[in-house]
Write a protein that holds these residues in place. Structure first.
Motif, PDB file in Angstrom:
ATOM      1  N   MET A   1       3.932   0.027 -11.184  1.00  0.00           N
ATOM      2  CA  MET A   1       5.024   0.904 -10.778  1.00  0.00           C
ATOM      3  C   MET A   1       6.329   0.244 -11.203  1.00  0.00           C
ATOM      4  N   LYS A   2       7.036   0.876 -12.146  1.00  0.00           N
ATOM      5  CA  LYS A   2       8.146   0.238 -12.839  1.00  0.00           C
ATOM      6  C   LYS A   2       9.240  -0.221 -11.883  1.00  0.00           C
ATOM      7  N   ASN A   3       9.591  -1.521 -12.010  1.00  0.00           N
ATOM      8  CA  ASN A   3      10.678  -2.141 -11.248  1.00  0.00           C
ATOM      9  C   ASN A   3      10.499  -2.044  -9.737  1.00  0.00           C
ATOM     10  N   LYS A   4       9.298  -1.714  -9.279  1.00  0.00           N
ATOM     11  CA  LYS A   4       9.015  -1.687  -7.856  1.00  0.00           C
ATOM     12  C   LYS A   4       7.728  -2.465  -7.591  1.00  0.00           C
ATOM     13  N   GLU A   5       7.746  -3.223  -6.519  1.00  0.00           N
ATOM     14  CA  GLU A   5       6.564  -3.961  -6.130  1.00  0.00           C
ATOM     15  C   GLU A   5       6.234  -3.576  -4.695  1.00  0.00           C
ATOM     16  N   ILE A   6       5.029  -3.047  -4.500  1.00  0.00           N
ATOM     17  CA  ILE A   6       4.548  -2.709  -3.157  1.00  0.00           C
ATOM     18  C   ILE A   6       3.220  -3.420  -2.977  1.00  0.00           C
ATOM     19  N   GLU A   7       3.167  -4.351  -2.042  1.00  0.00           N
ATOM     20  CA  GLU A   7       1.949  -5.139  -1.903  1.00  0.00           C
ATOM     21  C   GLU A   7       1.732  -5.575  -0.467  1.00  0.00           C
ATOM     22  N   LEU A   8       0.465  -5.804  -0.160  1.00  0.00           N
ATOM     23  CA  LEU A   8       0.069  -6.463   1.073  1.00  0.00           C
ATOM     24  C   LEU A   8      -0.125  -7.942   0.771  1.00  0.00           C
ATOM     25  N   LYS A   9       0.261  -8.791   1.718  1.00  0.00           N
ATOM     26  CA  LYS A   9       0.110 -10.231   1.521  1.00  0.00           C
ATOM     27  C   LYS A   9      -0.436 -10.841   2.813  1.00  0.00           C
TER      28      LYS A   9
ATOM     29  N   GLU B   1      -0.755   1.904  -9.482  1.00  0.00           N
ATOM     30  CA  GLU B   1      -0.439   3.320  -9.673  1.00  0.00           C
ATOM     31  C   GLU B   1      -1.212   4.143  -8.654  1.00  0.00           C
ATOM     32  N   SER B   2      -0.690   5.351  -8.379  1.00  0.00           N
ATOM     33  CA  SER B   2      -1.316   6.166  -7.345  1.00  0.00           C
ATOM     34  C   SER B   2      -0.901   7.621  -7.509  1.00  0.00           C
ATOM     35  N   THR B   3      -1.805   8.527  -7.115  1.00  0.00           N
ATOM     36  CA  THR B   3      -1.479   9.946  -7.042  1.00  0.00           C
ATOM     37  C   THR B   3      -1.073  10.331  -5.622  1.00  0.00           C
TER      38      THR B   3
ATOM     39  N   LEU C   1      -9.029   5.063  -2.864  1.00  0.00           N
ATOM     40  CA  LEU C   1      -8.015   5.863  -2.170  1.00  0.00           C
ATOM     41  C   LEU C   1      -7.062   6.545  -3.140  1.00  0.00           C
ATOM     42  N   ASP C   2      -7.609   7.063  -4.256  1.00  0.00           N
ATOM     43  CA  ASP C   2      -6.820   7.761  -5.283  1.00  0.00           C
ATOM     44  C   ASP C   2      -5.728   6.867  -5.868  1.00  0.00           C
ATOM     45  N   SER C   3      -6.010   5.568  -5.925  1.00  0.00           N
ATOM     46  CA  SER C   3      -5.005   4.609  -6.385  1.00  0.00           C
ATOM     47  C   SER C   3      -5.683   3.461  -7.129  1.00  0.00           C
ATOM     48  N   THR C   4      -4.857   2.723  -7.864  1.00  0.00           N
ATOM     49  CA  THR C   4      -5.317   1.504  -8.526  1.00  0.00           C
ATOM     50  C   THR C   4      -4.524   0.326  -7.973  1.00  0.00           C
TER      51      THR C   4
ATOM     52  N   PRO D   1       1.359  10.789  -2.567  1.00  0.00           N
ATOM     53  CA  PRO D   1       2.819  10.950  -2.425  1.00  0.00           C
ATOM     54  C   PRO D   1       3.458   9.740  -1.754  1.00  0.00           C
ATOM     55  N   ASP D   2       4.703   9.461  -2.114  1.00  0.00           N
ATOM     56  CA  ASP D   2       5.405   8.306  -1.544  1.00  0.00           C
ATOM     57  C   ASP D   2       5.405   8.332  -0.019  1.00  0.00           C
ATOM     58  N   SER D   3       5.489   9.528   0.560  1.00  0.00           N
ATOM     59  CA  SER D   3       5.537   9.648   2.018  1.00  0.00           C
ATOM     60  C   SER D   3       4.233   9.229   2.689  1.00  0.00           C
ATOM     61  N   ASP D   4       3.150   9.167   1.897  1.00  0.00           N
ATOM     62  CA  ASP D   4       1.839   8.811   2.457  1.00  0.00           C
ATOM     63  C   ASP D   4       1.387   7.404   2.073  1.00  0.00           C
ATOM     64  N   ILE D   5       2.250   6.649   1.382  1.00  0.00           N
ATOM     65  CA  ILE D   5       1.863   5.308   0.934  1.00  0.00           C
ATOM     66  C   ILE D   5       1.518   4.407   2.116  1.00  0.00           C
ATOM     67  N   LEU D   6       2.333   4.437   3.173  1.00  0.00           N
ATOM     68  CA  LEU D   6       2.069   3.590   4.334  1.00  0.00           C
ATOM     69  C   LEU D   6       0.726   3.938   4.954  1.00  0.00           C
ATOM     70  N   SER D   7       0.417   5.230   5.103  1.00  0.00           N
ATOM     71  CA  SER D   7      -0.864   5.646   5.671  1.00  0.00           C
ATOM     72  C   SER D   7      -2.024   5.175   4.799  1.00  0.00           C
ATOM     73  N   MET D   8      -1.825   5.191   3.468  1.00  0.00           N
ATOM     74  CA  MET D   8      -2.866   4.728   2.563  1.00  0.00           C
ATOM     75  C   MET D   8      -3.150   3.242   2.766  1.00  0.00           C
ATOM     76  N   PHE D   9      -2.074   2.447   2.911  1.00  0.00           N
ATOM     77  CA  PHE D   9      -2.268   1.021   3.135  1.00  0.00           C
ATOM     78  C   PHE D   9      -2.900   0.754   4.505  1.00  0.00           C
ATOM     79  N   ILE D  10      -2.617   1.618   5.479  1.00  0.00           N
ATOM     80  CA  ILE D  10      -3.277   1.489   6.783  1.00  0.00           C
ATOM     81  C   ILE D  10      -4.789   1.629   6.622  1.00  0.00           C
ATOM     82  N   LYS D  11      -5.237   2.609   5.822  1.00  0.00           N
ATOM     83  CA  LYS D  11      -6.668   2.778   5.580  1.00  0.00           C
ATOM     84  C   LYS D  11      -7.252   1.533   4.923  1.00  0.00           C
ATOM     85  N   LEU D  12      -6.502   0.963   3.995  1.00  0.00           N
ATOM     86  CA  LEU D  12      -6.957  -0.249   3.317  1.00  0.00           C
ATOM     87  C   LEU D  12      -7.085  -1.399   4.309  1.00  0.00           C
TER      88      LEU D  12
END
Length: 362
Positions: free
Chosen positions: A1-9, A172-174, A139-142, A176-187
């Motif tokens: 995701m260009k110039n953005k980093e979203i990660e769990l640590k 990358e992911s399909t 989860l529809d993401s890489t 929506p940005d509004s659901d990114i947090l919920s996706m990481f919760i599932k992870l």
């Protein structure tokens, strides 16, 4: 995701157990490929920490196959989910100091003093580690999953800080940005049920190195509590303080910090009990149906209670061991605390709790 980093640590205590990582990832989704790199990182700042004060980190990273300078700026840590802007510029292997003007102008604040700070740049620390990576499709993401192990060393110091971390970065992911947090919760829920020994790691490698370099508790950034009738804000503040104190204790191993951590953990537990009793309606943003969060808050309360009880019991023993100069006993107590942290899934508590609080404030 260009110039953005979203990660769990997270801290990762199954050192060298790559097979366990692959097994867990395979239970979540498709593990497509992996690789290993030796990464040598040199971080830079001014002697008085101007970049650190701006919440910016600048480094040169080298491996056998590439060399680049990186800028990370003004991120947020949402319970282990790190969001921040990241800019990378390729370099020749002979470059030893980053050139700030190679980064895009929008990366820095307005009126940034390029020339002044460039002249003052000095090496702050070296962070060298081995990175083993896995590409996970789920989860529809890489995701890129990285297992890092190595050490942090500061100039002029014989001491070092061990690194053993698991990072899960969204590539990358399909979704929506509004659901990114919920996706990481599932992870995270998958990781909670896994056998991996994970711990909370609220600070980045650079942040930890900066704290090691300064070697003093300059500012713990403990926030004042909101009144009892503002229970959601009160829980948010206690959680923030809890995370900060966990991070500081892991760096400094100071008994005073542990005492504060014990106090905040206990207070967080009591505040969560009040939150549960308040029975505040919860909604997913944009939807009208109520969300039943009773199982989630019960799980959070049980694990916060278990960890708070353990920290309270071990805090006084740790203080006594430090006062007596009994380092081996102090180390055993820290090992017990780490065991309790793993048992009570502390690594997952902040993210799951902040997700729950977001439902209460929609």
């Amino acid at each position: 995701m260009k110039n953005k980093e979203i990660e769990l640590k997270f801290g990762f205590l199954d050192e060298g157990n790559d097979e366990k990582i692959v097994s867990v990832l395979s239970s979540i989704g498709l593990v497509k490929s992996s690789g290993t790199q030796e990464l040598k990182n040199t971080y830079f700042d001014t002697p008085d920490g101007k970049l650190f004060a701006m919440q910016a980190g600048v480094r040169i990273r080298k491996s056998n196959s590439f060399c680049e300078q990186t800028l990370k700026v003004k991120g947020e840590n949402i319970g282990g989910l790190h969001r921040r802007s990241e800019f990378n510029v390729k370099l020749g292997h002979d470059i030893t100091v980053p050139n700030l003007k190679k980064f895009p102008t929008e990366a820095f604040c307005e009126n940034f003093d390029y020339d002044g700070i460039q002249k003052e740049l000095v090496e702050i620390c070296k962070i060298n580690f081995t990175r083993r990576t896995y590409i996970l499709e789920a989860l529809d993401s890489t995701f890129e999953v990285a297992y890092d192990f190595g050490e942090i060393k500061c100039p002029g110091s014989d001491s070092s800080e061990r690194i053993s971390e698991l990072e899960i970065e969204l590539i990358e992911s399909t979704v929506p940005d509004s659901d990114i947090l919920s996706m990481f919760i599932k992870l995270v829920d998958y990781l909670v049920r896994s056998p991996l020994k994970l711990t909370l790691e609220p600070f980045s490698k650079m942040h930890r190195a900066s704290l090691l370099e300064h070697k003093s508790l300059v500012n713990l950034n403990i926030e004042p509590l909101y009144p009892k009738n503002e229970i959601v804000k009160r829980v948010q503040t206690l959680l923030s303080n809890f995370e900060i104190l966990c991070g500081y204790f892991k760096i400094y191993r100071d008994p005073c910090v542990l005492s504060l951590l014990s106090s905040q953990a206990g207070s967080l537990y009591y505040a969560l009990e009040e939150l549960d009793e308040a029975n505040i309606p919860a909604f997913v943003r944009g939807q009208k149906e109520l969300v039943d969060y009773s199982d989630d808050i019960d799980w959070i309360i049980d694990n916060v209670k278990g960890f708070a009880k353990s920290v309270k019991k071990l805090s006084s023993k740790y203080s006594k061991a430090i006062c007596e100069g009994n380092e081996s006993k102090a180390d055993r107590i820290i090992a017990k605390m780490t065991d309790r942290e793993i048992k009570n899934k502390v690594f997952a508590l902040p993210l799951k709790l902040r997700w729950l609080l977001s439902l209460l404030t929609n």
